[in-house]
Design a protein around this motif. Sequence first.
Motif, short mmCIF file in Angstrom:
data_model
loop_
_atom_site.label_atom_id
_atom_site.label_comp_id
_atom_site.label_asym_id
_atom_site.label_seq_id
_atom_site.Cartn_x
_atom_site.Cartn_y
_atom_site.Cartn_z
N TRP A 164 7.36 13.43 6.31
CA TRP A 164 8.07 12.23 6.77
C TRP A 164 9.03 12.60 7.89
O TRP A 164 9.82 13.53 7.77
N HIS A 165 8.97 11.85 8.98
CA HIS A 165 9.80 12.12 10.15
C HIS A 165 10.64 10.87 10.46
O HIS A 165 10.11 9.89 11.01
N ILE A 195 12.43 4.02 5.55
CA ILE A 195 11.66 4.06 4.30
C ILE A 195 12.35 5.03 3.36
O ILE A 195 12.41 6.23 3.62
N ASP A 196 12.89 4.50 2.26
CA ASP A 196 13.67 5.35 1.36
C ASP A 196 12.77 6.28 0.56
O ASP A 196 11.54 6.12 0.53
N SER A 197 13.40 7.24 -0.12
CA SER A 197 12.64 8.29 -0.81
C SER A 197 11.77 7.73 -1.94
O SER A 197 10.66 8.22 -2.18
N ALA A 198 12.27 6.70 -2.63
CA ALA A 198 11.48 6.10 -3.71
C ALA A 198 10.21 5.46 -3.17
O ALA A 198 9.12 5.59 -3.77
N ALA A 249 5.43 -0.91 4.34
CA ALA A 249 5.11 0.13 3.35
C ALA A 249 3.74 -0.10 2.72
O ALA A 249 2.97 0.84 2.54
N MET A 250 3.45 -1.35 2.35
CA MET A 250 2.16 -1.62 1.71
C MET A 250 0.98 -1.36 2.66
O MET A 250 0.04 -0.64 2.29
#
Length: 310
Positions: A59-60, A38-41, A9-10
């Motif tokens: 997002w896919h 990858i969660d919504s937050a 993510a980073m």
Amino acid sequence: MLAADSAYAMPLATTIRSVAEANASAWPLEIHVIHDGIDSATQQRIFDSSPRGSVTIDWHAIDVSLFASDYVPLPYISRMTFSRLVLPSVLTERVGKVLYLDSDILVLGDLSPLCDIDLSDAVIGAVLDPLDAEVKRNKRGLEKVPRVGHYFNAGVLLVDLGNWRNAQVTEKTLNYLDRFPKSPFSDQDALNVACDGLWKQLDSKWNFQCEPHESIVSAVDAGRPAIAHFVTKSKPWKPSSMSVNAARYDAVRARTRFARSMPEIAREEIATLAHKLLKRSSLVRSAWSLAKSFRNARPAMIAQSRTEDK
């Protein structure tokens, strides 16, 4: 188009931030992210990492195990690497051309000249990989890397989706991986086979594949890469890499929602110093190795002592 899982993510946020900052004249940029978990937050945190109004992100979600469960990437590479093989199934046919970027990248220049390149009948535009020369000399034990006309790096791909579909690239790559699941560079090997003779070579500035000791900052602006790609396992955000580009990378990361905290900075500076000392001193390396051995053995020693006491 980018691809990542939650562990990346980073770097994903940092890459997107670098794209936005270097291409302000094209705002809002249309970003698509293929992801697995990858969660919504976290998605919101990544989106908020770029300047307001600079990007849109679609997002896919895909399950990489559906097509990659038996394939073997290099140990330091996520299985998300296989997601680039299914680009046409993710994007609608209204999209004729897409620029795919790995997430271990910093964009340093305007991407419009790259996106405007005419691919003609080519499926993709790409930059040669250093392996192109080494494979031909049979070095590093790379005998199993597929023999192709020229071997490209798949971290930056300018893709004509219509030509990709017509050439059945997805089908050919998956067929190759079914036959050679342990191919040394997995999906990159498969793409080279599927696109052999069907790709256009791009200038190396569009995918400057740098080792930790190679600086991406040039005193002469003309010599500066437009896209810096950190291709080895020694990534600039890892203290162990001792990368000369660590500060340059961290300067972009610091402007995202994944900036390092002061305690993290302190810990990583200490870790970097330790790695430098280990590299320079064989005596320190021996002491460090002995200390680690003692630390690992200590629980067993304590357990044995307690047993003897009983």
